[in-house]
Design a protein around this motif. Sequence first.
Motif, PDB file in Angstrom:
ATOM      1  N   CYS A 245       0.826  -1.202   0.000  1.00 16.49           N
ATOM      2  CA  CYS A 245       0.000   0.000   0.000  1.00 16.49           C
ATOM      3  C   CYS A 245       0.862   1.254   0.000  1.00 16.49           C
ATOM      4  O   CYS A 245       1.861   1.339   0.718  1.00 16.49           O
ATOM      5  CB  CYS A 245      -0.923  -0.014   1.223  1.00 16.49           C
ATOM      6  SG  CYS A 245      -2.066   1.380   1.259  1.00 16.49           S
ATOM      7  N   LEU A 254      -1.231  -5.814   0.002  1.00 15.10           N
ATOM      8  CA  LEU A 254      -2.543  -5.805  -0.634  1.00 15.10           C
ATOM      9  C   LEU A 254      -2.536  -6.664  -1.888  1.00 15.10           C
ATOM     10  O   LEU A 254      -1.483  -7.065  -2.383  1.00 15.10           O
ATOM     11  CB  LEU A 254      -2.961  -4.380  -1.018  1.00 15.10           C
ATOM     12  CG  LEU A 254      -2.942  -3.297   0.058  1.00 15.10           C
ATOM     13  CD1 LEU A 254      -3.395  -1.973  -0.535  1.00 15.10           C
ATOM     14  CD2 LEU A 254      -3.813  -3.684   1.225  1.00 15.10           C
ATOM     15  N   ARG A 266      -9.189  -3.378  -4.527  1.00  9.90           N
ATOM     16  CA  ARG A 266      -8.003  -3.796  -3.794  1.00  9.90           C
ATOM     17  C   ARG A 266      -8.463  -4.527  -2.538  1.00  9.90           C
ATOM     18  O   ARG A 266      -9.410  -4.102  -1.878  1.00  9.90           O
ATOM     19  CB  ARG A 266      -7.122  -2.602  -3.444  1.00  9.90           C
ATOM     20  CG  ARG A 266      -6.644  -1.847  -4.658  1.00  9.90           C
ATOM     21  CD  ARG A 266      -5.312  -1.180  -4.465  1.00  9.90           C
ATOM     22  NE  ARG A 266      -5.333  -0.127  -3.469  1.00  9.90           N
ATOM     23  CZ  ARG A 266      -4.310   0.711  -3.265  1.00  9.90           C
ATOM     24  NH1 ARG A 266      -3.201   0.590  -3.970  1.00  9.90           N
ATOM     25  NH2 ARG A 266      -4.381   1.662  -2.365  1.00  9.90           N
ATOM     26  N   ASN A 279      -6.861  -4.391   6.313  1.00  8.23           N
ATOM     27  CA  ASN A 279      -6.323  -3.091   5.904  1.00  8.23           C
ATOM     28  C   ASN A 279      -7.387  -2.031   6.142  1.00  8.23           C
ATOM     29  O   ASN A 279      -8.530  -2.345   6.490  1.00  8.23           O
ATOM     30  CB  ASN A 279      -5.847  -3.093   4.447  1.00  8.23           C
ATOM     31  CG  ASN A 279      -6.986  -3.049   3.446  1.00  8.23           C
ATOM     32  OD1 ASN A 279      -8.047  -3.628   3.656  1.00  8.23           O
ATOM     33  ND2 ASN A 279      -6.778  -2.395   2.323  1.00  8.23           N
ATOM     34  N   GLY A 283      -6.700   2.592   2.210  1.00  5.32           N
ATOM     35  CA  GLY A 283      -5.827   1.734   1.425  1.00  5.32           C
ATOM     36  C   GLY A 283      -6.595   0.839   0.475  1.00  5.32           C
ATOM     37  O   GLY A 283      -6.098   0.456  -0.589  1.00  5.32           O
ATOM     38  N   ARG A 284      -7.826   0.506   0.825  1.00  4.38           N
ATOM     39  CA  ARG A 284      -8.650  -0.390   0.012  1.00  4.38           C
ATOM     40  C   ARG A 284      -9.349   0.336  -1.127  1.00  4.38           C
ATOM     41  O   ARG A 284      -9.461  -0.182  -2.246  1.00  4.38           O
ATOM     42  CB  ARG A 284      -9.682  -1.070   0.909  1.00  4.38           C
ATOM     43  CG  ARG A 284     -10.544  -2.124   0.234  1.00  4.38           C
ATOM     44  CD  ARG A 284     -11.517  -2.719   1.222  1.00  4.38           C
ATOM     45  NE  ARG A 284     -10.853  -3.465   2.261  1.00  4.38           N
ATOM     46  CZ  ARG A 284     -10.658  -4.777   2.248  1.00  4.38           C
ATOM     47  NH1 ARG A 284     -11.082  -5.494   1.219  1.00  4.38           N
ATOM     48  NH2 ARG A 284     -10.051  -5.381   3.249  1.00  4.38           N
TER      49      ARG A 284
END
Length: 797
Positions: A245, A254, A266, A279, A283-284
């Motif tokens: 990430c 990821l 992601r 996560n 970040g996703r």
Amino acid sequence: MSVEAKAAEVATSDLISVFIDGTEVQVPKGTLAIRAAEMIGVDIPRFCDHPLLDPVGACRQCMVEVPDMGNGRGMPKPQASCTLEVAPNMQIKTQVSSPVADKAQTGMLELLLINHPLDCPICDKGGECPLQNQALSHGPAESRYLGVKRTFPKPVAISAQVLLDRERCVLCARCTRFSEQISGDPFIALVERGALQQVGFYEDKPYDSYFSGNVIQICPVGALTSADYRFQARPFDLVSTPVTCEICASGCQLRTDHRHYQVKRRLAGNAPEVNEEWNCDRGRFAFHSGRLADRLTSPLVRDGGVLRPASWPEAIDAAVAGLRRAGSSVGVLTGGRLTLENAYGYAKFARVVLGTNNVDFRSRPHSLEEGQFLAHAVAGRTVGEGVTYADLENASQVICVAFEPEEESPIVFLRLRKAVRKKKLKVVTVAPFASNGAEKLGAHLVPTVPGTEAEVVGKLDADADTVILVGERAASSLGTFTALLELAGRSGARLAWVPRRAGDRGAVEAGCLPNLLPGGRPVTDASARVDVQAAWAVPTLPTTPGLDAGAMLHAAGTGSLAALVVAGVEPTDFADAEAARASLEGAGFVLSLETRLSEVAERADVVLPVDLIEEQSGTFVNWEHREGRVNRVNRQARSAMTDLRVLAMLADALGSDLGVRRASGAKAELTELGVWEGERAAAPAEAAASGVGTGLVLGSWRLLIDGSAGNDGSEALLATAKRPVARLSEATASGLGLADGDQVTVAAGNGVWELPLVVTPSMVDGVCWVPGNVAGVGLGELAVTPGESVQVNGGAA
């Protein structure tokens, strides 16, 4: 006997023998039957079981037969293996050898499928659904149910990003357990009873969590889906790439899935040492900004005061002409988006090609003391030398100074919360008030007026089992880094620096600081310079520390610095955004290497487009100093190149040789150079600040989901951002004649923010807290940093 041998003996004596389908297996006491079966490769179907969640036995899918509990007596009925702890000599039969277990598992699947809709072709989970897979491998071939299936209106928005299809839910309780046990945000629960039981939530209180995307990923059916990904692709159409990430310094592993050269989603990877299987939502979901309309796909050159598209040769010639005029009077601002290899390229370009130590990655408030601290205590460390995630779990106490884990490094927060739940870790936070994350950690608040952290740290208690986590915001409080080093020195506590951005830790190692060469080598140490000169095959290197980022901007604005090379920097990140803009506009020459048209690019003389993180390979270094691999996912802008390759082209045109053009070459060169083994830079020795601002002083930190450019285009994510508010203590608000919910103005200099007031009981008196960056408006617009004076008034400005 050695310590290792004693540990091995203890571990061996703690093992017991159990028999799975007639096969003996030795496992530690307390092992669940389903885990013991996994150790010999027996796959027991399950839905509610997850190795990182407490066992609950909700779905009853993992039934096994227990003919002997280890005492000669068997259990009369099949048992859920996910809640059954093994005992010495226990006999367990799975569906592999027991018709009883097989019948129980088949019956449970048949029961689950009675009301489950047959919408696999349109379900986002279709093709990667455990229920689908296990119905084929362990379920009946045909359904005996001829009735009408249960239906609900759909989908229900649990939050802006999480959608619920209630008729698909198998009531495994994974989502509710994650919310309660892992993230500490229990806003979804199982409601009703019997056939009406379903996942529910408070209508006036949506699921508000920075980690909500994890419940989508761990849902074993298509009940919870992502508003961002819903109906975007089928799993078998996606190409998956493991990545690290690029958002914060946690270093999450990821999995990026793309289709037709577009990233579609992601997911959290499986990295037990770092993010385990979790996560954060940023970040996703924050991966859309690179495909917006302002993506740079060709070079731009200023012509008659206007930027116009240009060819690469023309743009390189224009950049070279500007840099040649400047000579060594150039500053290099690198920002926090760079991989280790790209940061190394800028550090080498500054010294070898431009002949200057004016290079700094800190596009934020910073200080000379911070640079000394990084050189002394951070640079040149390895994973084994510093603090790790495992150390956080095993500490007796963790002290957070100028650091909010949930907002600034979410996986650090999750690991701390895990240790609080399972090992009774004590967390202490030095802050103006107890944030939402601090409350979920049960943290002990040490009320602190911003700017007085050094004085407070000097009074803290610590021991050898204590870990101290300090954030980058400590740079705004003079003497704090010095006080922390003294606390660690006298107590034996371990100290770790946790920056906010993914590229910051690698930038330190790469030498993107005015006082440091790569590997933690002090610029002023002759032996250190000789090391680098030999590796770079250059006769000399500049010997005096360069200007830091703030000084470079000021010097460029006054004309004492002739040119700036800028990468990934926003004026709103600095202490005074308007001054930063004025410096960029007044600079003699500005070269911008950027992915999108930014405020810097709009003021630049030459703009060179560079790759998005998904379009290149490389390495990120997290706060532990653990390296995480960045793999190229796809390419969108064919005309862009990596920062490193662009720098190599510039070096060639300037008559120098950068020596590296690809990430692999830069990484190999940096690895061969290694870390500095000589005498480390001296520790900072700053006295605590003599005082803070008069009247009300500012407190602030950036929220995870804020106005950062990287969040642009992620509409569902931005819809879950916390409402920006101003916070005052009860006494302070009362003294100003203000009440909770009032609209107030927060002013400093020429800047004014209008925000609703939240009276916060835990807030220290005399402090006004506001978020650090909202919708692209940072504290720099107020031209004030935490600890300095602000004015708060009721009503609109």
